[in-house]
Enzyme design. Structure first.
Site, mmCIF file in Angstrom:
data_model
loop_
_atom_site.group_PDB
_atom_site.id
_atom_site.type_symbol
_atom_site.label_atom_id
_atom_site.label_comp_id
_atom_site.label_asym_id
_atom_site.label_seq_id
_atom_site.Cartn_x
_atom_site.Cartn_y
_atom_site.Cartn_z
ATOM 1 N N HIS A 36 -2.078 8.425 6.729
ATOM 2 C CA HIS A 36 -2.848 6.922 5.685
ATOM 3 C C HIS A 36 -4.044 6.105 5.828
ATOM 4 O O HIS A 36 -4.413 6.507 5.487
ATOM 5 C CB HIS A 36 -1.524 6.143 5.945
ATOM 6 C CG HIS A 36 -1.586 4.552 5.850
ATOM 7 N ND1 HIS A 36 -1.436 4.471 4.399
ATOM 8 C CD2 HIS A 36 -1.664 3.057 6.248
ATOM 9 C CE1 HIS A 36 -1.848 3.127 4.044
ATOM 10 N NE2 HIS A 36 -1.716 2.320 5.118
ATOM 11 N N HIS A 94 -9.478 2.941 0.170
ATOM 12 C CA HIS A 94 -7.971 2.115 0.274
ATOM 13 C C HIS A 94 -7.882 1.500 -0.959
ATOM 14 O O HIS A 94 -7.560 0.528 -1.213
ATOM 15 C CB HIS A 94 -8.134 1.488 1.402
ATOM 16 C CG HIS A 94 -6.061 1.063 1.484
ATOM 17 N ND1 HIS A 94 -4.897 2.310 1.041
ATOM 18 C CD2 HIS A 94 -5.450 0.706 2.113
ATOM 19 C CE1 HIS A 94 -3.968 1.615 1.351
ATOM 20 N NE2 HIS A 94 -3.847 1.207 2.508
ATOM 21 N N CYS A 138 0.540 -1.249 -0.056
ATOM 22 C CA CYS A 138 0.215 0.163 -0.254
ATOM 23 C C CYS A 138 0.560 1.266 0.113
ATOM 24 O O CYS A 138 0.382 2.063 -0.268
ATOM 25 C CB CYS A 138 -0.826 0.084 1.131
ATOM 26 S SG CYS A 138 -2.000 -1.714 1.557
#
Length: 720
Positions: free
Chosen positions: A271, A305, A143
C-alpha cells in the site's frame, strides 16, 4: 468441489504514468515519477502542492472528470469483449464531487446539474455505455475501494450466477481530497517518498483501473485472480493499528483464500502511501507474516495515491508484474527506513513473478488484499459455498416516528412515519464521548447498530459490517466545502473531512463493536441497501461470523433537494434500518435474500424478475404481499413495472407502497426490510398498509420487497 479459477481477461488503466498497459510498463521500467504541482483547478492561496494528475484525458466539462477517467479505462478493458459483462462493480470515494464543488461556488440551484454527483453514477454510466443489464454496484471503503470491489467480484463469480464482471476503481482529484489530506498534515510538500526514512506524507492523485474478470478461459488471459482477503482495524477513524493487525489479517485471509502459503508469494505490491504511520504499520504486518519477505515495493512515489482507484490500478500493475516478469521500483525512496526490517526494491527489476500479493488499506481501517497469479495457476482448494439466505436475529429502525417500537406502532395503525428524528433526541440516545466528533449520518448508524445488536438474544457483538448509503455523510461534506469557501481555502476542517467519506459511519460501528472482519459500504442510490445485502450475502462466511447489515441516509436541507430528484425542502425525511444476521437458520426469526437485481429499464426486467423468483406459479402460491419502493421521481416507471409484474403472474397481490409511509430517502428500503422481517415474525401484515384487512401469514408465505425504477430488485423474507 474446488472453486473456479477466475481469469483476468483484460485490463484498462489510466494513471499519472500514462494510459494503457504499454505506457504504464514503460514508465515503470524507467522508474519515472509523474508527481508534480496541481494544475487542474485554480487555488486561492499559496503555491500548489505536488499531486499525481492524469494528463491525457478527453476534454470537456461533462461528464465530470472522474466519469471520463472511468470511461477511458473501461473502454480499454472491454475492447475485445464480445458481449457486455454480467455486472459492473466499481470502487469510488468522491464521485462527481469536482463538478459539484464548482456548481456550489457558482450558486447553481438546478438539480439536473448535480445528476453526476453520486458515487453510483459512475457504475451506472459504464453499465449504460457497455449495455450491461445486471447489477451496477458501487463500493466505497476509502482507499481500499478498488481492491474491495475486485474482491466482491471474485466471490460473485465463484458463486456461479455470473460469468464475467468488469471491476475496478476510480477517483479524480478534487478540492475535497486535496485540501482534506492537507488539513490532516498527511501531504509531503517534497513529493511522495514511500518507505523512506525521511518520508512525510502522500501525494493525492487520480486515475482509474479496470479488470475484466471471467470464469471462462479467454484466448489470451492476462493473469488470474487467485484470492482476496478483507478485514477492518476497528481501531481509529484514520490511523492504522500501530502493529498492523488489520493489515496482517487481510493478507492472511487473501493467502488462505488463494490456498497459498506466504512463501509462495514472489512479490508484494505494498500500500505504501509515504505517511509515517501507515508505512510502519504495514511493514510490521509484513515482517510478522513473511520470514523473510519476498521482493516488495510501493508505486505511489511514481503515481501518487489515487484513493479508490489505487487498489485497482495496482491490481493492473500486479498483472504486469506477472505477465511481463517485472518488479516495480519504489520511486522516491532514497534511504529506506531501518525500522522496517527489510529493504524495498528501489528500481524496477526484470525477474520471473508467478504470484503477487497486492495490499490496499483505507480510512477506518478498511483493508483489502488481492492475490494475482499467472493464467496457468491452480484453482484454490476450497469448497464452493452454497447458501444464499441470511438469517435475521435482531433488527432496528429509525424514522420520523422514532425507533423500532414507535415506528411499528404507527405503521400498524396505517399511519406514515416520515420525517426526521430531532437532533437532540438522536444525540440523547448515544453516549456523549461516542458522538463528540461525528454528525447526523454517523449518529443514525451508531444508534441503529446498537439497537439491532441489543435486539438479539445472545447480544454478541458482530464480526462484520455491511452498510448501504445513497448519499453518504452530507453534513460533513457540506460543512467542509462551505468552510473551505468561506475561509478562502485557508482553514479546511480535518474533522469534517474524515467524516465525509462514505464508509466513515460503518467504521464508527466497527470501532463500537471491535468488528474486525469485512467492513463494506455500498452506495447505490435508491438501491444502496440492496447492494449491501448482496455484499453480505456474497462475503459472509457460512459459519462462525455474524454481521450487521445497515442502510441509512440523512436528510440535509441544502444538499438533499439538489442531489435526490425525489426530495424537496417540503418532504425532507431520513432514517434507516439495521438487521443482525448470520447463516444459522434454525435459531432465526426470519430469513432473507436478494433474489434479483436487474437494471437498465428494459421491458424484459419484470420477466427476468419472475424467472429469478421461480416462475409465476411459485410467486402466486407463496407471496402474501408486496412492499413496493417507488421513488417519486420514478413513479411512472415504477407503476409500469409493477403493473407488468402483476400482469405476468396473472393476479394482483396486496401492495404496500412503503415510501408513502417511510418518506423519501435513498435507504428507505432498509426500513422496508425491517418492516417485512417484523411482519414475518408477528405472522401478519397490517391491513392499513395495503388498503384491506390484516393479512395473516401462513407457513411458507413470503413477503417480497421490490425496488423499482432505473433498477428492479427483489428481496424475499420468509420463515426459517
Amino acid at each position: 468441489m474446488n472453486q473456479k479459477l477466475v481469469y483476468i481477461a483484460s485490463a484498462g488503466i489510466v494513471s499519472p504514468l500514462g494510459s494503457g498497459l504499454a505506457q504504464t510498463e514503460a514508465a515503470l521500467r524507467a522508474n519515472s515519477s509523474a508527481i508534480g504541482p496541481l494544475e487542474i483547478f485554480p487555488l486561492l492561496q499559496g503555491p500548489p502542492l505536488p499531486v499525481g494528475q492524469v494528463r491525457e484525458l478527453d476534454s470537456g466539462p461533462m461528464p465530470p472528470r472522474a466519469h471520463r477517467l472511468a470511461r477511458q479505462a473501461a473502454q480499454m478493458a472491454l475492447a475485445d469483449c464480445p458481449s457486455p459483462p454480467d455486472a459492473i462493480i466499481l470502487g469510488c470515494t468522491t464521485g462527481g464531487i469536482l463538478t459539484t464543488e464548482q456548481l456550489l461556488r457558482e450558486g447553481e440551484r438546478n438539480r439536473d446539474a448535480y445528476r453526476w454527483h453520486g458515487l453510483f453514477s459512475l457504475a451506472e454510466d459504464i453499465a449504460a455505455l457497455c449495455g450491461c443489464t445486471g447489477p451496477a454496484l458501487t463500493v466505497s471503503t476509502a482507499c481500499s475501494s478498488g481492491a474491495v470491489a475486485i474482491a466482491l467480484a471474485l466471490n460473485l463469480l465463484r458463486g456461479g450466477r455470473m460469468r464475467s464482471i468488469l471491476a475496478g476503481g476510480v477517483d479524480s482529484l478534487s478540492r475535497l481530497t486535496y485540501f482534506g489530506f492537507h488539513s490532516l498534515q498527511l501531504v509531503d510538500r517534497n513529493g511522495c517518498r514511500p518507505l523512506d526514512a525521511a518520508r512525510q506524507g502522500l501525494a493525492v492523485a487520480e486515475g482509474a483501473g479496470m479488470l475484466l474478470l471471467t470464469t471462462e478461459r479467454p484466448p489470451r488471459p492476462l493473469a488470474a485472480l487467485l484470492g482476496a482477503g478483507l478485514s477492518c482495524d476497528a481501531h481509529h477513524p484514520t490511523a492504522p493499528h500501530p502493529e498492523g493487525q488489520g493489515a496482517r489479517a487481510a493478507m492472511m485471509a487473501a493467502l488462505e483464500d488463494a490456498s497459498l502459503a506466504p512463501e509462495a508469494i514472489d512479490y508484494i505490491n505494498l500500500h505504501g502511501t509515504g505517511t509515517p504511520d501507515n508505512d510502519l504499520a504495514e511493514a510490521r504486518a509484513i515482517v510478522s507474516l513473511f520470514s523473510p519477505p519476498p521482493p516488495l515495493s510501493s508505486i505511489k512515489g511514481a503515481t501518487g495515491h489515487s484513493l479508490a482507484a489505487a487498489g485497482a490500478i495496482e491490481a493492473v500493475i500486479s498483472c504486469l508484474a506477472v505477465s511481463r516478469s517485472l518488479v516495480p521500483g519504489t520511486v522516491g525512496c532514497r534511504q529506506p527506513d531501518p525500522a522496517f526490517g527489510f529493504t524495498p526494491q528501489r528500481t524496477c527489476a526484470e525477474q520471473p513473478v508467478a504470484t503477487v500479493l497486492s495490499n490496499s488499506f483505507g480510512f477506518g481501517g478498511n483493508n483489502g488484499c488481492l492475490v494475482i497469479g499467472g493464467p496457468e495457476s491452480k484453482p484454490p482448494r476450497r469448497p464452493v459455498e452454497q447458501k444464499e439466505f441470511l438469517a435475521i436475529h435482531g433488527s432496528a429502525c429509525l424514522s420520523g416516528a422514532g425507533s423500532l417500537a414507535a415506528t411499528l406502532a404507527q405503521l400498524h395503525l396505517g399511519l406514515p412515519v416520515a420525517g426526521q428524528m430531532a437532533q437532540d433526541t438522536l444525540a440523547n440516545q448515544l453516549p456523549a464521548k461516542l458522538i463528540r466528533r461525528i454528525k447526523r449520518l454517523a449518529r443514525l448508524t451508531l444508534l441503529l447498530a446498537g439497537e439491532a445488536q441489543a435486539d438479539t438474544v445472545e447480544k454478541e457483538p458482530p464480526a462484520a459490517i455491511f452498510m448501504g448509503t445513497g448519499w453518504g455523510a452530507l453534513s460533513e461534506t457540506w460543512d467542509f466545502l462551505q468552510r473551505l469557501t468561506d475561509s478562502a481555502e485557508q482553514f479546511p476542517s480535518p474533522i469534517d473531512f474524515v467524516g465525509s467519506v462514505h464508509n466513515s459511519p460503518a467504521g464508527q460501528a466497527a470501532m463500537l463493536f471491535n468488528a474486525a472482519s469485512a467492513n463494506v459500504t455500498a452506495s447505490g442510490g435508491d438501491y444502496s441497501f440492496e447492494q449491501a445485502l448482496l455484499a453480505a450475502q456474497t462475503l459472509l462466511p457460512e459459519s462462525g461470523q455474524s454481521a450487521l447489515l445497515i442502510g441509512a441516509d440523512e436528510g440535509h436541507p441544502e444538499f438533499s433537494p439538489l442531489l435526490d430528484p425525489s426530495i424537496t425542502a417540503e418532504n425532507l425525511a431520513d432514517g434507516g434500518g439495521a438487521l443482525y444476521v448470520d447463516r444459522q437458520g434454525k435459531q432465526a426469526r426470519c430469513l432473507t435474500r436478494l433474489s434479483f437485481y436487474g437494471r437498465g429499464g428494459g421491458d424484459d426486467l419484470p420477466e427476468r424478475l419472475i424467472a429469478a423468483l421461480g416462475g409465476a406459479a411459485a410467486i402466486r402460491s407463496r407471496t402474501a404481499a408486496v412492499l413496493a419502493g417507488i421513488p417519486t421521481a420514478g413513479r411512472a416507471e415504477g407503476d409500469r413495472q409493477l403493473a407488468r409484474f402483476f400482469d405476468l403472474i396473472g393476479t394482483p397481490l396486496p401492495v404496500c407502497r412503503y415510501r408513502d409511509f417511510t418518506g423519501e430517502f435513498a435507504s428507505a428500503s432498509a426500513v422496508a426490510a425491517v418492516m417485512a422481517a417484523a411482519f414475518i415474525e408477528a405472522g401478519s401484515v397490517p391491513g392499513g398498509l395495503v388498503g384491506s384487512g390484516d393479512i395473516t401469514l401462513r407457513p411458507g408465505d413470503r413477503l417480497l420487497v421490490l425496488g423499482t425504477g432505473q433498477c428492479l430488485t427483489a428481496m424475499e423474507f420468509f420463515r426459517p
